[in-house]
Design a protein around this motif. Structure first.
Motif, PDB file in Angstrom:
ATOM      1  N   GLY A   1       0.815  -1.275   0.230  1.00  0.00           N
ATOM      2  CA  GLY A   1       0.059  -0.066  -0.091  1.00  0.00           C
ATOM      3  C   GLY A   1       0.810   1.157   0.084  1.00  0.00           C
ATOM      4  O   GLY A   1       0.162   2.276   0.239  1.00  0.00           O
ATOM      5  N   ASN A   2       2.000   1.169  -0.393  1.00  0.00           N
ATOM      6  CA  ASN A   2       2.957   2.304  -0.405  1.00  0.00           C
ATOM      7  C   ASN A   2       3.033   2.897  -1.840  1.00  0.00           C
ATOM      8  O   ASN A   2       2.580   2.546  -2.569  1.00  0.00           O
ATOM      9  CB  ASN A   2       4.501   1.971   0.090  1.00  0.00           C
ATOM     10  N   HIS A   3       3.121   4.305  -1.540  1.00  0.00           N
ATOM     11  CA  HIS A   3       3.391   5.319  -2.771  1.00  0.00           C
ATOM     12  C   HIS A   3       4.721   5.756  -2.828  1.00  0.00           C
ATOM     13  O   HIS A   3       5.154   6.354  -2.069  1.00  0.00           O
ATOM     14  CB  HIS A   3       2.324   6.328  -2.729  1.00  0.00           C
ATOM     15  N   LEU A   4       5.516   5.042  -3.742  1.00  0.00           N
ATOM     16  CA  LEU A   4       7.127   5.376  -3.662  1.00  0.00           C
ATOM     17  C   LEU A   4       7.107   6.014  -5.261  1.00  0.00           C
ATOM     18  O   LEU A   4       7.043   5.463  -6.244  1.00  0.00           O
ATOM     19  CB  LEU A   4       7.580   4.117  -3.649  1.00  0.00           C
ATOM     20  N   ASP A   5       7.978   7.232  -4.974  1.00  0.00           N
ATOM     21  CA  ASP A   5       8.209   7.998  -6.381  1.00  0.00           C
ATOM     22  C   ASP A   5       9.680   8.573  -6.299  1.00  0.00           C
ATOM     23  O   ASP A   5       9.995   9.415  -5.455  1.00  0.00           O
ATOM     24  CB  ASP A   5       6.890   9.274  -6.314  1.00  0.00           C
ATOM     25  N   GLN A   6      10.391   7.966  -7.233  1.00  0.00           N
ATOM     26  CA  GLN A   6      11.575   8.370  -7.685  1.00  0.00           C
ATOM     27  C   GLN A   6      11.835   9.473  -8.799  1.00  0.00           C
ATOM     28  O   GLN A   6      12.902   9.679  -9.288  1.00  0.00           O
ATOM     29  CB  GLN A   6      12.669   7.548  -7.732  1.00  0.00           C
ATOM     30  N   THR A   7      10.741  10.013  -9.307  1.00  0.00           N
ATOM     31  CA  THR A   7      10.633  10.696 -10.661  1.00  0.00           C
ATOM     32  C   THR A   7      11.686  11.837 -10.560  1.00  0.00           C
ATOM     33  O   THR A   7      12.294  11.783 -11.553  1.00  0.00           O
ATOM     34  CB  THR A   7       9.000  11.255 -11.210  1.00  0.00           C
TER      35      THR A   7
END
Length: 497
Positions: free
Chosen positions: A196-202
């Protein structure tokens, strides 16, 4: 069981610390106490503490020691030239409702600890003087990090090493910077749930990726939204690893970039990669190894029931000896289905069957969602089932992009209402929220209108960005409910002139 209060603005270390009007002033005063099981240390909201907080004593499973906050206003902030919170050998600890900002080392460091819960903690720009994970646990047992936000750290967002029993639940990690930084890295650990995580390396300046899961045993990575980075999930070695129902996108920048990769740092046995939406990147699932002649076992690898679209390379790549299967996947036309080396193909150890090519992957996603809801309802007998929603914006005219969150959800009673969106209640007149890249209005019947704000998009007009909103539904009685997420994918290639 004693509650100690600490207020950096109005407290004094000459006080007793046992009341809001007799609060201590510093964390070092708390460190001089012998905390006992069931004790709590509450920091006044609005306070700022420019010191490392050392936790030296243990609670019990039934009476943990809690570090939290009280009062009104902004969460209390811990700054430190060293770690924000540091502990060795302390067990049964809860840390909640705090902010740790601009620490020199880790925001939270736990070594040889057990039964820790970190929840509702915000971390901002940790690791300024060292490449230490912003939330770090080593040689420990039973660690939970939940509902926390980590942004702009100079390190891995979460670093776990040699831990048995890990739960990373519903966290947001954004832009972990540094040459060796991933959003999440878990090494040599077991019994892992990343959900359920939101992981963003954009926008991260890292050359690495989103999740590195190295030599894991008994791991589940499910229902996460993973965006950006050189890779989505690197699980290079492990045993009994399930990677399912994730949305993985934006993994590019290198000719080797992949959504899921395994097989190049040790034996990889019994991987189940299923139900993922893999898109907007280079390779899909990669089974590979170094070219130095190292021999690893890669066996029992199942890749099935995934959706692949907008990939510059193939959905599957197998270029080293491996056994497994690639079946029941949906692949958008224009994406090559697989690239299997002649040696592996001739060995007949990796089977390919029953994959489908479609012209429009959005139709396939809708079908998959309906099937998933029906399957979940049959197995779990849930009265209400919510299913993940996607909005993909490729062109924009300034008009709102519309849809309905409840079209792919189900209810035994036939009634569905949207009750919460983005952690806010949806009233009778609906709810309007300002997101990272636009404004969204939702109504109780599930209808939404998302208006993109192009002024919020990164200056670099190439690539992709995304944002995710959590939502909750019920059947009108509040006795049966469920929740999931909506992700907005914004393709900036050619979107802005």
């Amino acid at each position: 069981m004693t509650i100690y209060y600490v207020n950096s603005a109005t407290g004094s270390d000459r006080n007793s610390g046992t009341g809001e009007n007799s609060a201590f002033a510093t964390l070092s005063k708390v460190e001089s106490l012998t905390l006992k099981p069931g004790d709590s240390v509450l920091l006044a909201k609005g306070s700022v503490f420019n010191e490392q907080f050392d936790i030296k004593y243990s609670g019990t499973e039934s009476a943990p020691i809690k570090i939290g906050s009280y009062g009104t206003g902004a969460a209390p902030v811990i700054h430190s030239g060293d770690d924000g919170i540091h502990s060795l050998y302390a067990s049964n600890i809860v840390i909640e409702n705090l902010k740790i900002s601009n620490s020199g080392g880790a925001a939270i460091y736990g070594g040889n600890v057990s039964n820790w819960t970190v929840r509702h903690v915000e971390v901002d720009k940790a690791g300024s003087s060292a490449e230490a994970g912003s939330v770090t646990f080593r040689n420990s047992k039973n660690i939970t990090v939940a509902d926390s936000k980590i942004a702009g750290v100079n390190s891995d967002g979460i670093w776990i090493e040699k831990v048995d029993g890990i739960k990373l639940l519903n966290n947001t990690v954004t832009n972990s910077h540094g040459a060796r930084a991933d959003a999440v890295q878990v090494n040599d650990s077991s019994n892992i749930l990343i959900q359920g995580n939101h992981l963003d390396q954009t926008q991260a300046d890292s050359s690495k990726g989103v999740i590195a899961l190295v030599r894991a045993t008994n791991a589940v990575v499910e229902d996460n939204t993973l965006t950006g980075g050189g890779f989505g999930i690197s699980a290079p070695a492990g045993k009994n690893v399930a990677i399912r129902d994730n949305d993985i996108s934006g993994f590019h920048g290198y000719d080797w970039s992949f959504a899921v990769g395994l097989g190049d740092q040790g034996n990889s046995r019994d991987y189940d990669i299923a139900g993922n939406h893999i898109h907007d990147g280079a390779w899909g699932v990669v089974v590979t190894a170094p070219v130095d002649g190292t021999s690893y076992v890669r066996s029992g690898i199942k890749v099935h029931d995934n959706v692949f679209d907008d990939l510059t390379q193939s959905a599957l790549k197998v270029d080293r000896p491996a056994s497994g299967s690639f079946y029941n996947n949906t692949i958008e036309s224009g994406v090559k289905a697989y690239s299997i080396s002649p040696a592996v193909a001739d060995a007949h150890t990796f089977s390919v069957s029953n994959n489908h090519t479609v012209a429009n992957v959005e139709t396939a996603l809708a079908t998959t969602a309906t099937t998933a809801a029906a399957t979940t309802d049959a197995v779990a007998d849930q009265a209400v089932v919510a299913v993940h929603d996607n909005l993909k914006i490729i062109t924009d005219t300034g008009e709102a992009h519309r849809g309905n969150l409840l079209e792919n959800d189900s209810s035994d009673s036939g009634t569905l209402l949207l009750r919460r969106f983005g952690n806010e209640s949806v009233g009778k007149h609906g709810l309007t929220l300002t997101g990272e890249y636009g404004v969204i209005h939702v109504d109780r019947d599930g209808s939404y209108a998302y208006t993109l704000d192009e002024t919020k998009l990164p200056a670099d007009h190439d690539g992709h960005v995304s944002e995710t909103f959590h939502y909750g539904v019920n059947d009108g009685t509040s006795q049966h409910s469920d929740g999931d997420t909506m992700t907005v994918f914004i393709h900036m290639d050619g979107l802005l002139s």
